[in-house]
Design an enzyme around this catalytic site. Structure first.
Site, PDB file in Angstrom:
ATOM      1  N   ARG A 103      25.858 -24.622  44.627  1.00 17.23           N
ATOM      2  CA  ARG A 103      26.966 -23.658  44.679  1.00 17.23           C
ATOM      3  C   ARG A 103      28.107 -24.258  45.475  1.00 17.23           C
ATOM      4  NH1 ARG A 103      25.777 -17.637  46.589  1.00 17.23           N
ATOM      5  NH2 ARG A 103      25.505 -18.664  48.590  1.00 17.23           N
ATOM      6  N   THR A 107      34.067 -21.462  46.161  1.00 22.68           N
ATOM      7  CA  THR A 107      34.192 -20.601  44.975  1.00 22.68           C
ATOM      8  C   THR A 107      32.885 -19.894  44.617  1.00 22.68           C
ATOM      9  OG1 THR A 107      33.532 -22.382  43.494  1.00 22.68           O
ATOM     10  CG2 THR A 107      35.890 -22.209  44.011  1.00 22.68           C
ATOM     11  N   ASP A 199      19.610 -19.896  54.007  1.00 18.80           N
ATOM     12  CA  ASP A 199      19.735 -20.863  52.908  1.00 18.80           C
ATOM     13  C   ASP A 199      18.351 -21.429  52.603  1.00 18.80           C
ATOM     14  OD1 ASP A 199      20.072 -23.422  51.530  1.00 18.80           O
ATOM     15  OD2 ASP A 199      22.208 -23.044  51.811  1.00 18.80           O
ATOM     16  N   ASP A 202      17.985 -25.347  52.501  1.00 18.19           N
ATOM     17  CA  ASP A 202      18.097 -25.953  53.834  1.00 18.19           C
ATOM     18  C   ASP A 202      16.840 -25.697  54.657  1.00 18.19           C
ATOM     19  OD1 ASP A 202      20.542 -27.057  53.369  1.00 18.19           O
ATOM     20  OD2 ASP A 202      21.697 -25.505  54.410  1.00 18.19           O
TER      21      ASP A 202
HETATM   22  C1  PRP Z   1      20.847 -21.661  46.218  1.00 20.29           C
HETATM   23  C2  PRP Z   1      19.626 -21.096  45.515  1.00 20.29           C
HETATM   24  C3  PRP Z   1      20.140 -20.800  44.141  1.00 20.29           C
HETATM   25  C4  PRP Z   1      21.569 -20.401  44.406  1.00 20.29           C
HETATM   26  C5  PRP Z   1      21.674 -18.918  44.309  1.00 20.29           C
HETATM   27  O1  PRP Z   1      21.036 -22.995  45.854  1.00 20.29           O
HETATM   28  O2  PRP Z   1      18.523 -21.957  45.522  1.00 20.29           O
HETATM   29  O3  PRP Z   1      20.066 -21.898  43.241  1.00 20.29           O
HETATM   30  O4  PRP Z   1      21.888 -20.841  45.730  1.00 20.29           O
HETATM   31  O5  PRP Z   1      22.982 -18.512  44.463  1.00 20.29           O
HETATM   32  P1  PRP Z   1      23.811 -17.830  43.297  1.00 20.29           P
HETATM   33  O6  PRP Z   1      22.936 -16.792  42.685  1.00 20.29           O
HETATM   34  O7  PRP Z   1      24.990 -17.238  44.011  1.00 20.29           O
HETATM   35  O8  PRP Z   1      24.224 -18.889  42.324  1.00 20.29           O
HETATM   36  P2  PRP Z   1      22.176 -23.916  46.519  1.00 20.29           P
HETATM   37  O9  PRP Z   1      23.370 -23.924  45.644  1.00 20.29           O
HETATM   38  O10 PRP Z   1      22.377 -23.521  47.942  1.00 20.29           O
HETATM   39  O11 PRP Z   1      21.516 -25.350  46.423  1.00 20.29           O
HETATM   40  P3  PRP Z   1      20.223 -25.930  47.149  1.00 20.29           P
HETATM   41  O12 PRP Z   1      19.017 -25.261  46.547  1.00 20.29           O
HETATM   42  O13 PRP Z   1      20.298 -27.384  46.857  1.00 20.29           O
HETATM   43  O14 PRP Z   1      20.350 -25.637  48.633  1.00 20.29           O
HETATM   44  N1  URA Z   2      21.323 -19.195  48.337  1.00 20.54           N
HETATM   45  C1  URA Z   2      20.469 -19.146  49.381  1.00 20.54           C
HETATM   46  O1  URA Z   2      19.702 -20.084  49.616  1.00 20.54           O
HETATM   47  N2  URA Z   2      20.476 -18.038  50.142  1.00 20.54           N
HETATM   48  C2  URA Z   2      21.273 -16.991  49.902  1.00 20.54           C
HETATM   49  O2  URA Z   2      21.223 -15.988  50.652  1.00 20.54           O
HETATM   50  C3  URA Z   2      22.153 -17.071  48.810  1.00 20.54           C
HETATM   51  C4  URA Z   2      22.152 -18.180  48.035  1.00 20.54           C
END
Ligand code: PRP
Ligand code: URA
Length: 208
Positions: A103, A107, A199, A202
């Site tokens: 994400r 945005t 997160d 993370d």
């Molecule tokens: C997180 C999570 C989803 C997304 C959800 O991933 O694992 O894929 O955010 O958010 P959304 O419904 O608003 O799209 P992130 O983009 O943080 O990547 P990561 O798993 O590599 O930390």
């Molecule tokens: N992605 C995450 O990992 N946590 C949230 O709360 C939203 C998006």
């Protein structure tokens, strides 16, 4: 299609530790795996079975087995990787595709960076694995890409969802089956689920 929310004492118990900021990375990964097992049981409920003749030590009988058509698991990187071991434990012959999305912090729009799907998606049930369904942008994009690659029957399995994310994904993909462990209150101004767990990627991989 309406979504399914697991309502189970084990889910509530494990989620309480998953949410806790004091939970370590190794405990966090274990809890995601355990919740993944509970999600997998419900998510796979729609898999077709066939009748087979078997012999127990006592007599001949009819039993049911999954059709010999392997499912496909598609974790959304990175956090979706945490759900793969539990689904593979129950579906050991499943094929595993990978979809890299992150994400954009400003945005909140998902940015694709990797894609590797197994062939012949048409006849197979595809399980999209992502612990977090927040704005719904990532899940919606994952389902869009899978459909464009030929997938027809898709279930999204998530640990935590925001009502906004469920609504978005249902609007974008009315035919999608959604199974979540819990639905939280709302999103904050930065698109994080409240009360949530922070997160997921993370916490899972120690990148905070
Ligand atoms: C997180 C999570 C989803 C997304 C959800 O991933 O694992 O894929 O955010 O958010 P959304 O419904 O608003 O799209 P992130 O983009 O943080 O990547 P990561 O798993 O590599 O930390
Ligand atoms: N992605 C995450 O990992 N946590 C949230 O709360 C939203 C998006």
């Amino acid at each position: 299609m309406s979504h399914i929310v697991l309502d189970h004492p084990l889910v509530h118990h494990k989620l309480s530790y998953l949410r806790d900021r004091k939970t370590s990375g190794s405990q966090f990964r274990l809890l995601v795996e355990e919740l993944g097992m509970l999600l997998a049981v419900e998510a796979t409920r729609v898999l077709p079975t066939e009748s087979v003749a078997i012999e127990t030590p006592l007599e001949r009988t009819q039993a049911r087995r999954l059709l010999p058509l392997d499912s496909v698991l598609v974790p959304v990187l990175r956090a979706g990787l945490g759900l793969v071991p539990s689904f593979l434990k129950l579906l050991p012959t499943a094929k595993v595709g990978h979809l890299g999305l992150y994400r954009d912090h400003n945005t909140l729009v998902p940015v694709p960076y990797y894609r590797n799907f197994p062939p012949i998606l048409e006849e197979r049930h595809v399980f999209v694995l992502d612990p977090m369904l927040a704005t719904g942008g990532s899940a919606s994009e994952a389902v869009r890409q899978l459909k464009s690659a030929g997938a027809r029957t898709i279930t999204l399995a998530s640990v935590l969802a925001a009502p906004e994310g469920i609504e978005r994904v249902q609007n974008d993909h009315p035919d999608l089956r959604i199974v979540v462990a819990a639905v939280d209150r709302c999103l904050n101004e930065r698109g994080y689920i409240l009360p949530g767990l922070g997160d997921a990627g993370d916490r899972m991989f120690g990148t905070t």
